[in-house]
Design a protein around this motif. Structure first.
Motif, PDB file in Angstrom:
ATOM      1  N   HIS A  53      60.544  50.940  24.071  1.00 50.63           N
ATOM      2  CA  HIS A  53      60.590  49.519  24.393  1.00 50.63           C
ATOM      3  C   HIS A  53      60.669  49.329  25.906  1.00 50.63           C
ATOM      4  CE1 HIS A  53      61.251  48.307  20.188  1.00 50.63           C
ATOM      5  NE2 HIS A  53      61.972  49.414  20.103  1.00 50.63           N
ATOM      6  N   ASP A  55      62.886  48.061  27.721  1.00 53.56           N
ATOM      7  CA  ASP A  55      64.190  48.280  28.345  1.00 53.56           C
ATOM      8  C   ASP A  55      64.592  49.751  28.328  1.00 53.56           C
ATOM      9  OD1 ASP A  55      64.569  48.566  25.653  1.00 53.56           O
ATOM     10  OD2 ASP A  55      66.379  47.344  25.542  1.00 53.56           O
ATOM     11  N   ASN A  56      63.601  50.644  28.229  1.00 61.49           N
ATOM     12  CA  ASN A  56      63.839  52.093  28.193  1.00 61.49           C
ATOM     13  C   ASN A  56      64.651  52.519  26.969  1.00 61.49           C
ATOM     14  OD1 ASN A  56      62.445  52.238  30.548  1.00 61.49           O
ATOM     15  ND2 ASN A  56      64.024  53.308  31.723  1.00 61.49           N
ATOM     16  N   THR A  57      64.476  51.813  25.871  1.00 57.03           N
ATOM     17  CA  THR A  57      65.078  52.210  24.600  1.00 57.03           C
ATOM     18  C   THR A  57      64.008  52.847  23.729  1.00 57.03           C
ATOM     19  OG1 THR A  57      66.795  50.509  24.630  1.00 57.03           O
ATOM     20  CG2 THR A  57      66.184  51.393  22.487  1.00 57.03           C
ATOM     21  N   ASP A 110      63.282  54.154  19.960  1.00 58.93           N
ATOM     22  CA  ASP A 110      63.708  54.144  18.563  1.00 58.93           C
ATOM     23  C   ASP A 110      62.996  55.252  17.809  1.00 58.93           C
ATOM     24  OD1 ASP A 110      65.364  51.888  18.783  1.00 58.93           O
ATOM     25  OD2 ASP A 110      63.647  50.546  18.595  1.00 58.93           O
ATOM     26  N   GLU A 142      73.555  56.594  18.267  1.00 58.51           N
ATOM     27  CA  GLU A 142      72.884  56.157  19.489  1.00 58.51           C
ATOM     28  C   GLU A 142      73.357  57.025  20.650  1.00 58.51           C
ATOM     29  OE1 GLU A 142      72.181  51.885  21.859  1.00 58.51           O
ATOM     30  OE2 GLU A 142      73.295  51.984  19.969  1.00 58.51           O
ATOM     31  N   ARG A 200      72.930  57.268  25.024  1.00 61.03           N
ATOM     32  CA  ARG A 200      72.412  56.693  26.266  1.00 61.03           C
ATOM     33  C   ARG A 200      72.643  57.682  27.400  1.00 61.03           C
ATOM     34  NH1 ARG A 200      70.888  51.764  28.250  1.00 61.03           N
ATOM     35  NH2 ARG A 200      71.483  50.715  26.304  1.00 61.03           N
ATOM     36  N   SER A 210      68.609  54.051  33.215  1.00 63.10           N
ATOM     37  CA  SER A 210      69.144  54.669  32.003  1.00 63.10           C
ATOM     38  C   SER A 210      68.050  54.726  30.955  1.00 63.10           C
ATOM     39  CB  SER A 210      70.354  53.891  31.464  1.00 63.10           C
ATOM     40  OG  SER A 210      69.952  52.620  30.980  1.00 63.10           O
ATOM     41  N   ILE A 211      68.267  55.552  29.960  1.00 60.12           N
ATOM     42  CA  ILE A 211      67.389  55.625  28.798  1.00 60.12           C
ATOM     43  C   ILE A 211      68.273  55.689  27.562  1.00 60.12           C
ATOM     44  CG2 ILE A 211      67.191  58.153  28.960  1.00 60.12           C
ATOM     45  CD1 ILE A 211      64.361  57.861  27.791  1.00 60.12           C
ATOM     46  N   ASN A 212      67.876  54.951  26.530  1.00 58.85           N
ATOM     47  CA  ASN A 212      68.704  54.818  25.337  1.00 58.85           C
ATOM     48  C   ASN A 212      67.936  55.321  24.123  1.00 58.85           C
ATOM     49  OD1 ASN A 212      71.013  53.976  23.900  1.00 58.85           O
ATOM     50  ND2 ASN A 212      70.007  52.077  23.304  1.00 58.85           N
ATOM     51  N   PHE A 213      68.575  56.186  23.333  1.00 54.87           N
ATOM     52  CA  PHE A 213      67.972  56.727  22.114  1.00 54.87           C
ATOM     53  C   PHE A 213      68.676  56.111  20.907  1.00 54.87           C
ATOM     54  CE2 PHE A 213      67.504  59.908  25.391  1.00 54.87           C
ATOM     55  CZ  PHE A 213      66.238  60.437  25.201  1.00 54.87           C
ATOM     56  N   ARG A 214      67.927  55.465  20.040  1.00 55.57           N
ATOM     57  CA  ARG A 214      68.467  54.976  18.770  1.00 55.57           C
ATOM     58  C   ARG A 214      67.815  55.779  17.652  1.00 55.57           C
ATOM     59  NH1 ARG A 214      68.343  48.525  18.503  1.00 55.57           N
ATOM     60  NH2 ARG A 214      66.093  48.909  18.558  1.00 55.57           N
TER      61      ARG A 214
END
Length: 726
Positions: free
Chosen positions: A33, A35-37, A39, A613, A615, A642-646
């Motif tokens: 996404h 926002d650096n997320t 999924d 999750e 981050r 940052s990068i976020n992993f869901r």
């Protein structure tokens, strides 16, 4: 999404589909996404081949659930519906079209699996899609949403004879509510279809009580009837053409029978109803059944009575809800529920407010009938129907029928009544005729009140009871006969019923396993400092949370939790906690190369504790020019990068960064897990308590029963080796 339990459910679905002889594939998606997320979700796609496929008919449900409950209704009911439909279709004669069964992952995280399917080439093969949801554990399954250009769909829905509960008013209301389902992704993709859900007993939705024992079998049967019946119907229709037809108005008439007509008819029907009302007024004035002043008095009477009914309901709502809680909710955000105490009796209280409104309304009109003629009161009340009809036609065109047809029949009844000579006494036959012509309004409004009560619930009751006011306004001509010989028996009886219902609800608002007290307790562990803490967003501590946050009877303290949730500066209840044996985030250096454009670092990220999750934050004075993960390029940034992993993979993943070679590189890895650690001497949560779900107090940055693990890694620039945790 990403949990071990989620993987077990997915494996079960795959095994069952194979057992039924359905072709199965697993669709793994990793989507970045803006926002650096990222999924990661794995959906299950099943298919049965048709004999002469045009386009496929698809059924969809999600198998993930929120972490606050088992998810038997949301959306285990949808999963079971699809599985049983697959079994039944395979056991029966083959259909013309292919049938696709879409079991999505990650709906609760934002329609992750559904979006992945809609981005794929498989979506091109779908002609029509059904989605099955739940926002409660009981009640009839409602077809509450469809797609634009729905004329052909609604016509075929009626022809399928599945007796769907559907209303274009419900669709109009839902479009204005800020919520979405997997069907939202399907509509965004341009697919045609229907969205079904049952929505009663909201207080068990997204909680630990969303269990198979609490799931209504009647609601599940509703889902199944629609799924199998519509699959057999649309599975034999050509779906490869243009299915768009002009929108229609649709609603249930007597029982489940579906009435529909073109949306373009709603204007002429509204004008006809208004014309009949105008003719009634002219005839009433000409034959001296009403006067101008009395007519205006009738309008004013209904307006003031409606205000009295709304205020009476507001007082009663504050009594059962709590004045302070109600005030805070009304003055902040009405969707931020403070708790679920009153909502366990949503239906009981809703109909208690209806009885209260009935008593107040009839009592007011008994007094008014002594000063204003009944005909003038009835005609003045219908003037408000004209106003409401105009508003609905303008802002809720699909719901205009709810005002047009009651107005048309009621105005027609008064017109016929005005043909008698002035001053003639009312006869039972005349009152009976007016009652019959008021019946369409009652048949429309009573079910509408029940559905709206389940949809927007009791916090909107002061406005919702205006539906009851409008319904009662159609019965004004009957009041003299209904209340004879004693004019006060009916309002007094209605008020007595209301008080009994309210008393029953309030007397059973104590905390039990079925109606648990909700609380919040979370755990944080900072591997850099070696400290751990309990913290809570509750306004007050209870006897269980105080065992953690007031150890040994000490005084409860508030403090910031930024040590465990980066950037969170607000204060919460907080106390030191033992260090639990979590392994925590791990980062192993895979390669470290300096190039002319910068330093390229590849690391292996892993969290053996199976987080929901993860981050990764840049915390040193450096710059990330770009990052790569899952073969996808991720935009860079400065110190706030940052990068976020869901849905973080159990085996971990590689992360490659290009950073400045002359600056230090430090990364903070934050993991969010589900399930509090246990320690000797600390009791489990009692049966009459439960973790708060995400349906209440939405602004908080953490939820109950979540664990936050945090660790910082320094990469000083060696060519090889392990991570360097602080």
């Amino acid at each position: 999404m990403g949990s071990a339990a989620n993987a077990e459910v997915r494996a079960y679905i795959v095994a069952k589909l194979k057992e039924f002889g359905v072709e199965v594939e697993e669709q793994i998606s990793r989507h970045l996404h803006g926002d650096n997320t990222i999924d990661e979700a794995t959906s299950v796609i099943g298919r049965t081949a048709g004999t002469a496929n045009t386009k496929a008919f698809a059924l969809m449900a999600h198998f993930d659930s929120v972490p606050y409950g088992p998810g038997a209704a949301d959306d285990g009911s949808g999963v079971v519906t699809l599985l049983e439909t697959a079994r039944a279709l395979k056991a029966g004669p083959p259909l013309r079209n292919d049938i696709i069964f879409i079991f999505t992952d990650g709906e609760e995280a934002g329609e992750v699996g559904a979006q992945a399917f809609m981005r794929s080439a498989r979506a091109e093969q779908v002609g029509l899609i059904l989605n099955f949801e739940a926002r409660g554990t009981s009640g009839p399954s409602l077809m509450f949403e469809t797609s634009a250009g729905n004329g052909w769909q609604i016509r075929e829905l009626a022809r399928a004879k599945v007796h769907a509960r559907a209303s274009s008013l419900t669709f109009e209301v839902y479009k204005r509510i800020p919520f979405g389902t997997d069907f939202t992704s399907a509509k965004r993709r341009g697919l045609k279809g229907f969205n079904f859900a049952f929505i009663e007993h909201f207080s068990w939705y997204h909680t630990r009580n969303d269990t198979p024992e609490h799931l209504s079998l009647a609601s599940l049967q509703n889902h199944g009837t629609y799924a199998l019946g519509l699959a057999r119907h649309f599975g034999n229709l050509p779906l490869d053409g243009d299915l768009t037809r002009p929108d229609v108005v649709y609603f249930n008439s007597l029982g489940p029978w579906l009435v529909y007509y073109p949306m373009t008819w709603s204007g002429p029907i509204a004008w006809t109803a208004a014309a009949v009302f105008l003719a009634m007024v002219i005839l009433g004035l000409a034959r001296e059944h009403v006067g101008i002043v009395e007519l205006l008095g009738g309008m004013l009477a209904l307006g003031l009575t409606a205000m009295v009914c709304a205020l009476s309901t507001l007082v009663a709502l504050a009594f059962v809800y709590g004045p302070r809680k109600l005030f805070v909710q009304y003055t902040t955000d009405i969707t931020h529920l403070p708790d679920l105490v009153a909502f366990h009796h949503n239906t009981l209280y809703g109909w208690a407010f209806a009885a209260l409104t009935m008593g107040v309304f009839i009592g007011c009109y008994q007094a008014l009938c002594r000063r204003i003629r009944v005909e003038s009161l009835a005609a003045g009340a219908l003037a408000w129907w004209v106003v409401i009809l105009a508003v609905m036609q303008r802002f809720l065109p699909g719901g205009g029928y709810l005002a047009a047809w009651p107005l048309l029949f009621a105005a027609l009844g008064l017109t016929i009544s005005f043909l008698r000579r002035p001053g003639a006494a009312s006869t039972p036959s005349r009152v009976f005729m007016l009652g019959w012509l008021a019946l369409p309004g009652i048949l429309f409004l009573a079910p509408a009140y029940h559905v709206l009560l389940a949809t927007v619930m009791i916090m909107t009751a002061p406005l919702l009871v205006l539906v009851i006011v409008l319904m009662l306004s159609l019965l004004i001509p009957q009041f003299p006969l209904m209340t004879s010989p004693n004019p006060w028996w009916l309002p007094a009886g209605a008020l007595a019923v209301a008080f009994v219902m309210l008393a029953l609800g309030v007397s059973s608002q104590g905390y039990t396993a079925e109606r648990p007290r909700l609380n919040c307790l979370a755990y944080g562990l900072n591997f850099d400092t070696g400290r751990a803490a309990w913290f809570s967003s509750d306004e007050k501590l209870d006897e269980w949370t105080s065992r953690f946050l007031q150890p040994n009877g000490s005084r409860a303290k508030r403090g910031t939790i930024g040590e465990y949730l980066t950037g969170e500066e607000r204060e919460y209840w907080k106390a030191p906690a033992p260090v639990a044996p979590y392994q925590g985030p791990q980062a192993t250096l895979v390669s470290d190369t300096t190039r002319p454009e910068g330093r390229e670092v590849t690391m292996r990220l892993a969290v053996p504790d199976r987080p929901l999750e993860v981050r990764v934050r840049l915390v040193s004075d450096n710059k990330v020019h770009w990052a790569r993960v899952y073969d996808q390029q991720v935009p860079g940034g400065g110190k706030a990068w940052s990068i976020n992993f869901r849905g973080f993979p159990a085996a971990g993943t590689d992360l490659k960064l290009l950073v400045d070679a002359t600056a230090p590189l430090s990364l903070k890895v934050e993991a969010r897990l589900l399930g509090l650690p246990s320690f000797p001497g600390l009791p489990p949560r009692p049966e009459h308590m439960a973790p708060e779900p995400n349906t209440i107090r939405r602004p908080w940055p953490f939820r109950s029963d979540h664990v936050f693990l945090i660790r910082t890694f320094d990469f000083p620039g060696e060519a090889a080796g392990l991570h360097h945790p602080r």
